[in-house]
Every structure is written in C-alpha cells, then in structure tokens.
Design an enzyme around this catalytic site. Structure first.
Site, PDB file in Angstrom:
ATOM      1  N   LYS A 257     119.274  70.880  34.618  1.00 14.85           N
ATOM      2  CA  LYS A 257     119.196  69.409  34.631  1.00 14.85           C
ATOM      3  C   LYS A 257     119.684  68.808  33.308  1.00 14.85           C
ATOM      4  O   LYS A 257     119.887  67.605  33.195  1.00 14.85           O
ATOM      5  CB  LYS A 257     117.766  68.954  34.919  1.00 14.85           C
ATOM      6  CG  LYS A 257     117.280  69.332  36.324  1.00 14.85           C
ATOM      7  CD  LYS A 257     115.839  68.867  36.550  1.00 14.85           C
ATOM      8  CE  LYS A 257     115.204  69.409  37.819  1.00 14.85           C
ATOM      9  NZ  LYS A 257     115.582  68.655  39.036  1.00 14.85           N
TER      10      LYS A 257
ATOM     11  N   THR B 245     116.146  63.078  43.707  1.00 13.15           N
ATOM     12  CA  THR B 245     115.602  61.889  44.387  1.00 13.15           C
ATOM     13  C   THR B 245     115.249  60.800  43.376  1.00 13.15           C
ATOM     14  O   THR B 245     115.183  59.627  43.737  1.00 13.15           O
ATOM     15  CB  THR B 245     114.358  62.243  45.231  1.00 13.15           C
ATOM     16  OG1 THR B 245     113.536  63.150  44.499  1.00 13.15           O
ATOM     17  CG2 THR B 245     114.754  62.881  46.544  1.00 13.15           C
TER      18      THR B 245
ATOM     19  N   ARG C 285     111.579  67.184  36.327  1.00  8.65           N
ATOM     20  CA  ARG C 285     111.169  68.455  35.754  1.00  8.65           C
ATOM     21  C   ARG C 285     112.156  68.906  34.674  1.00  8.65           C
ATOM     22  O   ARG C 285     113.336  68.557  34.717  1.00  8.65           O
ATOM     23  CB  ARG C 285     111.098  69.516  36.865  1.00  8.65           C
ATOM     24  CG  ARG C 285     109.882  69.395  37.742  1.00  8.65           C
ATOM     25  CD  ARG C 285     108.612  69.568  36.972  1.00  8.65           C
ATOM     26  NE  ARG C 285     108.387  70.969  36.624  1.00  8.65           N
ATOM     27  CZ  ARG C 285     107.460  71.731  37.156  1.00  8.65           C
ATOM     28  NH1 ARG C 285     106.637  71.248  38.072  1.00  8.65           N
ATOM     29  NH2 ARG C 285     107.309  72.990  36.796  1.00  8.65           N
TER      30      ARG C 285
ATOM     31  N   LYS D 182     115.532  56.614  43.555  1.00 11.07           N
ATOM     32  CA  LYS D 182     114.453  55.674  43.200  1.00 11.07           C
ATOM     33  C   LYS D 182     114.937  54.713  42.122  1.00 11.07           C
ATOM     34  O   LYS D 182     114.637  53.509  42.162  1.00 11.07           O
ATOM     35  CB  LYS D 182     113.226  56.457  42.696  1.00 11.07           C
ATOM     36  CG  LYS D 182     112.562  57.285  43.800  1.00 11.07           C
ATOM     37  CD  LYS D 182     111.653  58.384  43.259  1.00 11.07           C
ATOM     38  CE  LYS D 182     111.291  59.366  44.373  1.00 11.07           C
ATOM     39  NZ  LYS D 182     110.712  60.622  43.878  1.00 11.07           N
TER      40      LYS D 182
HETATM   41  C1  F55 Z   1     108.412  74.393  44.006  1.00 15.03           C
HETATM   42  C2  F55 Z   1     107.933  75.678  44.139  1.00 15.03           C
HETATM   43  C3  F55 Z   1     108.812  76.699  44.310  1.00 15.03           C
HETATM   44 CL1  F55 Z   1     108.192  78.303  44.487  1.00 15.03          CL
HETATM   45  C4  F55 Z   1     110.171  76.500  44.367  1.00 15.03           C
HETATM   46  C5  F55 Z   1     110.651  75.213  44.231  1.00 15.03           C
HETATM   47  C6  F55 Z   1     109.758  74.172  44.049  1.00 15.03           C
HETATM   48  C7  F55 Z   1     110.251  72.779  43.897  1.00 15.03           C
HETATM   49  O1  F55 Z   1     109.472  71.929  43.502  1.00 15.03           O
HETATM   50  N1  F55 Z   1     111.530  72.535  44.196  1.00 15.03           N
HETATM   51  C8  F55 Z   1     112.095  71.290  44.182  1.00 15.03           C
HETATM   52  O2  F55 Z   1     111.455  70.292  43.873  1.00 15.03           O
HETATM   53  N2  F55 Z   1     113.366  71.226  44.560  1.00 15.03           N
HETATM   54  C9  F55 Z   1     114.034  69.940  44.619  1.00 15.03           C
HETATM   55  O3  F55 Z   1     113.884  69.408  45.926  1.00 15.03           O
HETATM   56  C10 F55 Z   1     114.302  68.068  45.968  1.00 15.03           C
HETATM   57  C11 F55 Z   1     114.023  67.551  47.360  1.00 15.03           C
HETATM   58  O4  F55 Z   1     114.904  68.105  48.270  1.00 15.03           O
HETATM   59  C12 F55 Z   1     115.775  67.945  45.594  1.00 15.03           C
HETATM   60  O5  F55 Z   1     116.094  66.592  45.528  1.00 15.03           O
HETATM   61  C13 F55 Z   1     116.050  68.607  44.244  1.00 15.03           C
HETATM   62  O6  F55 Z   1     117.439  68.632  43.996  1.00 15.03           O
HETATM   63  C14 F55 Z   1     115.501  70.015  44.261  1.00 15.03           C
HETATM   64  O7  F55 Z   1     115.658  70.607  42.985  1.00 15.03           O
END
Ligand code: F55
Length: 815
Positions: A558, A660, A553, A664
């Site tokens: 990032k 992650t 993203r 990968k």
């Molecule tokens: C989606 C919706 C809301 Cl409202 C808030 C966050 C998200 C989201 O997609 N967060 C997300 O992907 N966070 C990520 O999670 C991963 C899995 O744990 C981590 O590896 C990563 O660092 C983190 O940013």
C-alpha cells in the site's frame, strides 16, 4: 429524513422523549436526570434495538435466503445508522436537545466493535446494510469475538497493541439465543459401520463444543426489512465439561478445559494477509461454518420438508445461497456434504452437486503467496471426517481432469486441492462454487490471467466480476451530516434509497452558492477532525491547509512509505530552496499493522518520527504538518473521510484487489491521487481524467519490469544524492532519530528486496503528481467543482449496486 411506508417509531419529539425516559427507568430504575451519558446512550440504544427486533417478522416470505459467511463483520457503531434507517434522526436529535444532552454526545459513547481487520470485514458489514435495504433475505454468519482487533496506542512513535474489551459495558444490540445452540465436533476417530449393504461413518470421541449464537438485528433503510447477523460464541458442551476433575476437586483442570474451548471465540486473528498454521484459527473457521450450516439445514428442513419429501435436499440450492467471503469459510463445501451424506443419507454425487449449486466464493487477494493453506496433518487430526470428503473430492477432481488439456501436469499442480502436503483453501473454494468473483474489474482480470488462470481456462463460465461498494448511507449520510444536508436540500432525500440520484448534483457543480455551502460543510468537518486529532495526539492542524489523507491497514504494497518519502522530500526542498513553496498541507495517516509485521510497524514509527521533526520545526510547519491518528476504526474513519481533500490511493499497480477507502473518500468529495490499481481504475473512468490524478507504472509496466529483471533500484539512490538519495540517508543519519532511533531496517529492506514495492521507481512521478494536484487546490472554484463532481459520480460505488449484481448474477434473486 422521511421515507414512505415506514412503520412509525416515534410520533414526534415529545413521544420520543416519553419512550426514552421510560426506557431509562425500566433499565436502570433511575430517572433520565440521574443517569450519566453512557447510561443514557445505553438506554437509547436498547430502545432502538428493541424496535428493530420488533419490526422483524419471522418466516415472512418464501424467497431465497442468502447466508453471507464471513469470519469478519466490521460493523462499527450502530445507533446513528439505525436512527437514519428508521427515519427518526431529526426527531431524536430534537428530543435529545430538549432533554439536555446532544445526540452527538450519546452517539459518541457507543463502543466500536472491531470484529474485522479491514476492507474485507467492512465489506461484509456494508453488504448486510444493503441486503436489508433492498429487501433481500440476507443472513450474516460470523464469529462473536470476545476481544476485537487490538486497540492501537502510540508510544514513542511505536504502535503498542492493547486489548479491545468491546463487551465490557454490554452490547445492547445483541440477543443470546440459547435455544439455537448447536454442537460442533473436533478431533476423535472416524468409525465405519455396516448394516447389510449399507455402510456409514461416524466421528467418535474428540472434543464437543457448544456454539451459541448471538443475533444482531440488521435494519434496512426505510425499516421495511430487518435481517439478522448471527455471531457464534464457543462454550463447552455441558456433557463434556470435565465433571470428574470438577468433582475430585481439581477445579483448575476443569476450568482449563473450559478456557481451551472458550479460546475459540476469544480473539480475532489480527493478520490481514493470512495467519495460517495455527490450529485455533482452523477451529474458528470450522466452528462458524459447521454451526451456520447446521442451522441453515434445520431451518430449511422445517420449512420445506413436507413440500419436497424424499427430494428435499436436491432443492436446497433453489431456496438457499451460501456465499463465502474469501477462503476463511472454504469448509462450507465439504461440511455441507458431510451433513448431507452422514446425517441426511444423501448420496455422494447428489450431495456434491447440491453443495456446488448452493455455494459461491469471492476472492479478495491478488498475490498467490497470500492464499490460505493448511498442512494435511493438522487438518486431518482436527477434522478427520471432513478430511475424508476433501480427499475424495480431490481424487475425483484429478480423475476427471481431462488428460488432453494443454499442460495437464501444470494444470493439476495449480488446481488440485491437496498438494505438497497441504490443503489449498482457494482451490477448495473454487471447486465447490458455482461462481467465483473478484472485487474490481482489474482484480478479476488478474484472477483470470494469473492467480486462478488454470481454473479460468477449464471453467471460464465460473468467473465474474463484482466491483466492491460501500454503504453510502453510513459513509455519507451518517458520517458527513453537513454535506448530506446540503445534498438533501438540493436534490431531496431520494439518494439515500437510490445512490444513483447523486448524479443530480452535477447541475450544482459550478453553482457558486452550492460551492460556498460545500466549502462551509467541508470546513466544519475539518474543524471537527482537527479537534479530534488535537485531543488524541496533541498535534495541531490548521484547517486552511489541504488535508491529504492515507488511511488503511499498513502494508508494504500500500506504500505508506512512498507517502513519507514525499513528505521528507518536501521538507528537504523547503529547507534548501527558499523559492520552493508547496501548497500548505496537513498529511494525515491512520491505520494498524499486524503485531508481527515488523516492516509495517517500522513505517508507523517513521511517520511519527517525521511528524515530530516537521511539526516541531518552525521553518516548515506553516507549510507542512503531519499527524498520525491512533486506532483507526469505523468510528474514527467516519470523522476522517468528510474532512479529506486529497485521497491517497498509491498501492503499486496490480497489488490492491479493489480498495474501498478510495470509494468512501471520493463519495465525500475528495480528489484521488492514485495509481492505476484496483477500483481506482473505475473511479477514473467515472470521474474522467480531469477530476483525478493518476501517476506511476501501470500493471503491464510493473509486470514487464519484473519480467525483464533489469531494474536496479539502488541506481536511483546513487544517481540522485540530492533528493531521493538524501531521503534514504536520512533514514539512518540521525535526522529522524530523536524520538526512538534510526530506521536501518527500512533502508535495508529497500536495498535487499531491490525495492520490491517500487517506492523508488514511482517516486518522481508521484511527487510531481502530488505537487500539481496540491497546486490545483488554489483555484477554489475549479477544485470545488471537481470535488462535487466526484460525489455526483460516486453512486455507482454504493454497495446497493454491488448487492443487486450479486443477487442477479450469483444468487439468482430479484432485487
Ligand atoms: C483478513 C484476514 C486474512 Cl487471514 C486475510 C485477509 C484479511 C483481510 O482483511 N483482507 C482484506 O481486507 N482484503 C481487502 O478486501 C477488500 C474488500 O474486497 C479490498 O478492497 C482490498 O483491496 C483487499 O486488500
């Protein structure tokens, strides 16, 4: 690929062809030859989905049921993965070949369900795969969004958001379960009833919504276990359908109600840093929580009602674990209490203890400002009865917080659920959980030390780390077929079931013939990606170049911007210094930005503008190229990872919870160029300093810099007008404006925020690190050794390992 004990799905290619052709006729009433590729894909997927459903034995065992609650399951295409898990990929490949359509072409017809934003949603999907592989009773509970995350197109360098109509041609993996629909209630008033001593509450009026589940079978590796991913869709409850309006001929009004209700499951909110404040989002959260819990309790009661009688509900936590993926399912605690107290007549204290024993919570966010909150007014209006439980739990929490804790007022202000007119969902999640985990060692440390510090001081026993993992079967086995085959030829197929066996590759790191085959596989993957990129964008990449990849993203933290600055620096130096000759490199980006995130979208436009300048300039384009791959999704990710030489993981230290894609890419033999952030730290520990390139400030240094308050970013600009200063000037001097204009807002953001994301601060350290790493690519033997070593050490990052740890430490089951 064969595994012992698996049910035999097809005896051989001939048997497969017979069944496949029969399926074609039964679905389309046409022969295989009369169908187009999509129809053939559909028939094949239906055949495999049917086998997955049939392999499921209901109520098969008494072991604990895990319910993984997540608003996002980014499952990606399923067909190829199911063939691998059934162990029939080779048979089906041969059969398809004989019938005249290569399997790859059928696989490419599959829609890619974008039911998640990024890492969090993909993690949930990997966990489903691992739970099934390990034989755990793992049930996914989520939302069936009519439209997935927007499809990204690039026009004039800009991201344009298009509708993702993933269900347009049907989804052969799902089954609608009308008989399992439940009603979920919103709004209305709470009414108190009394009968002698006893009193109780009901919620009257408001809006009743029917939640209808669609079940997707989740096939475990070796096909010994089939679990279910249950996705909920919102429909009007028939009795509430506006019949008056309908009968009086006001069809539009009747239908408007219908679409208001259906809106709940229409779209996935595309903001991956929280989209708070929209009532529809809160409705989504409650719908899937309530529908999921109602179903769980119904199933549990049926199964254990006789055994436990009066004490039934007290045993819930012995047989059921409810895991909440971030705070989006935070209402699980109060909703479970509401059902137990209002509908099952359990007393308040017992219900609270049952809820806490059953529920656990994973946090994915470091930044306190990103934690989810809702205005009390909005919450109470939508969920009046649920709110009463929250208020009472908050009241009791405040009462029981020992007054002698150090800094009592501060602790209360940080940990209470209700504060400043808001419901704080992270605090709600912690208070209702018997376990709170972060997703990497570093992240869990930060939760304890700052984000959730006051909770940690009160209840250190709640906190634990579960470093993320990924499905190695999908992201190496499916995504990288040539390398996977090479690995199987060298060490056998055992690694598919047990990723730790990848360590056996260490014997081959230095083996010239293995290295040669590794290079061939890598070249094949690079050709495949180059072809895809050419078809999608018209950009031509030379596969003898280093493929340097940043895919994730778009977010300021990032630091895709840092990567672009590096490319501009290379561009400028190549032009101004004829002796400067960096390793020829193709820089590949992919990823989406939330629609409303202007800065992130401008960075996408910047990358495309730089690509246009660089790729069109014959003075540099044999040394550097830039490609932006539109519409990053699971399917395109699977093409990108295997083709990557350098994995860019460059968030500022202390910002990325885990990451992650770093795992990968490492698993596929890319070398990480990264900061000491998230799971990069653990990658570094595993591969050793010689097989990774770390640069930039460490977390403590970032903290110290921010605390000292004496960093003046613009000094860096003023002190170096030749390199860094020049790049910043180029944002606004027309150099990059040809495609769609200058980039004033990026320049302004850097200066106004005093370089919040430390792009300028880490710039030199980053460019130097990149240069050293890219130069190292020239020693092919040493490079390949390091690459294979990365794969060999990546077994730890299989989500099988992660899930084993969740099972052991949080859900208390053997796996
Ligand atoms: C989606 C919706 C809301 Cl409202 C808030 C966050 C998200 C989201 O997609 N967060 C997300 O992907 N966070 C990520 O999670 C991963 C899995 O744990 C981590 O590896 C990563 O660092 C983190 O940013």
């Amino acid at each position: 690929m064969n595994t012992d004990n698996k049910p035999q799905v097809f005896k051989d290619a001939t048997d497969f062809k017979t069944q496949f052709c029969e399926e074609c006729e039964s679905i389309f009433s046409k022969t295989y030859d009369e169908l187009n590729d999509f129809e053939r894909y559909y028939a094949l997927a239906s055949l495999i989905a049917g086998k997955a459903r049939n392999a499921k034995v209901d109520g098969e065992n008494d072991e604990k049921q895990v319910y993984y609650f997540s608003l996002e399951f980014l499952i990606g295409p399923l067909l190829d993965n199911y063939l691998l898990n059934f162990g029939v990929r080779d048979i089906v490949k041969a059969g398809c070949e004989q019938l005249g359509t290569p399997l790859e072409e059928l696989v490419a017809c599959e829609a890619d369900p974008g039911l998640g934003n990024g890492g969090l949603g993909r993690l949930a999907a990997c966990f489903m795969d691992s739970m099934a592989a390990l034989g755990i009773n793992g049930n996914g509970n989520g939302m069936r969004y009519r439209y997935g995350l927007f499809r990204q197109e690039i026009e004039g360098g800009r991201q344009v958001e298009m509708v993702d109509n993933w269900l347009e041609h049907g989804f052969p993996w799902e089954t609608r379960k009308n008989e399992s629909a439940v009603v979920v209630q919103f709004g209305g008033q709470v009414v108190r009833h009394q009968d002698g001593e006893r009193f109780w509450f009901t919620q009257e009026g408001g809006e009743k919504v029917k939640a209808v589940p669609y079940d997707v079978p989740i096939l475990g590796y070796g096909a010994k276990k089939v679990n279910t991913l249950r996705l909920w869709s919102a429909e009007p409850a028939t009795e509430d359908f506006d019949l008056d309006a309908f009968n009086s001929g006001d069809y539009a009004k009747a239908m408007k109600f219908r679409s208001d209700v259906e809106a709940i499951s229409q779209i996935l909110y595309p903001n991956d840093a929280g989209e708070h404040g929209r009532v529809l989002r809160l409705k989504q959260e409650y719908l899937f929580v309530s529908a999921g819990l109602q179903t769980i309790l119904r199933t549990y009661e049926k199964k254990f009602g006789k055994r436990y009688g009066e004490k039934l509900w007290e045993h819930l936590g012995d047989h059921v674990s409810v895991h909440t993926n971030d705070t989006h399912p935070a209402m699980c605690g109060p909703e479970l209490m509401r059902i137990l107290v209002d509908e099952k007549r359990v007393d308040f204290d017992t219900a609270f203890n049952v809820a806490r024993k059953t529920i656990s919570y994973t946090n994915h966010t470091v930044m306190p400002e990103a934690l989810e909150k809702w205005p009390i007014e909005v919450f109470r209006h939508l969920l009046p009865r649920l709110y009463m439980f929250i208020e009472e739990i908050d009241r009791r929490y405040r009462d029981t917080l020992p007054h002698d804790v150090e800094g009592w007022a501060n602790v209360l202000s940080k940990t209470a659920i209700l504060w400043d007119g808001q419901v704080r969902m992270a605090n709600l999640s912690v208070i209702f959980a018997h376990s709170v985990n972060g997703v990497s060692e570093l992240h869990t440390g930060i939760l304890k030390a700052s984000t959730l510090h006051e909770f940690y001081e009160l209840r250190p026993d709640l906190f634990n780390n579960k470093t993320n993992g990924i499905s190695h079967r999908r992201f190496l086995g499916n995504a990288n077929p040539k390398y996977a085959k090479l690995i199987c030829d060298a060490i056998g197929e055992g690694w598919l079931a047990d990723a730790n066996q990848l360590s056996q590759l260490e014997k081959y790191e230095d083996d010239p013939s293995f290295q040669e085959e590794f290079e061939k596989a890598r070249r094949w993957s690079k050709e495949r990606l180059a072809k895809y990129i050419f078809e999608a964008t018209g950009t031509q990449l030379d596969t003898s170049m280093v493929f340097d990849v940043q895919v994730k993203r778009f977010h300021a933290y990032k630091r895709q911007l840092l990567n672009v600055f590096k490319i501009l620096d290379l561009y400028n130096r190549i032009l101004s210094d004829s002796s400067f000759s960096p390793r020829p490199t193709a820089f590949i980006f992919s990823g989406k930005a939330a629609q409303s995130y202007t800065f992130a979208k401008e960075v996408i436009r910047l990358i495309n503008s730089v690509a246009e300048v660089v790729n069109g300039d014959p003075r540099v384009n044999d040394k550097i190229r830039v490609a932006f791959v539109p519409n990053f999704a699971v399917s395109s990710a699977q093409l990108i990872y295997p083709a990557t030489d350098i994995s860019e993981q460059i968030s500022w230290a202390g910002s990325e919870a885990s990451g992650t894609s770093n795992m990968k890419l490492m698993m596929n033999g890319a070398i990480t160029l990264g900061t000491y952030d998230g799971a990069n730290v653990e990658i570094c520990d595993l591969v050793g300093q010689d097989n990774i390139k770390i640069f930039g400030l460490r977390t403590e240094e970032v903290d110290a810099l921010r605390a000292a308050g004496n960093y003046w970013a613009w000094d860096l600009y003023n002190n170096d007008r030749i390199r860094l200063g020049r790049i910043i000037d180029e944002l606004t001097d027309g150099t990059l404006a040809h495609l769609s204009g200058n980039f004033e807002s990026i320049r302004d953001e850097l200066s106004i925020s005093n370089d919040h994301d430390l792009v300028l601060k880490d710039f030199y350290s980053y460019v130097d690190a990149w240069d050293e790493l890219a130069q190292a690519y020239g020693d092919r033997r040493a490079w390949n050794k390091a690459a294979i070593h990365n794969t060999a050490r990546s077994g730890y990052f299989s989500s099988d390992r992660t899930i084993r740890e969740y099972a052991r430490d949080i859900w208390h089951i053997d796996a």
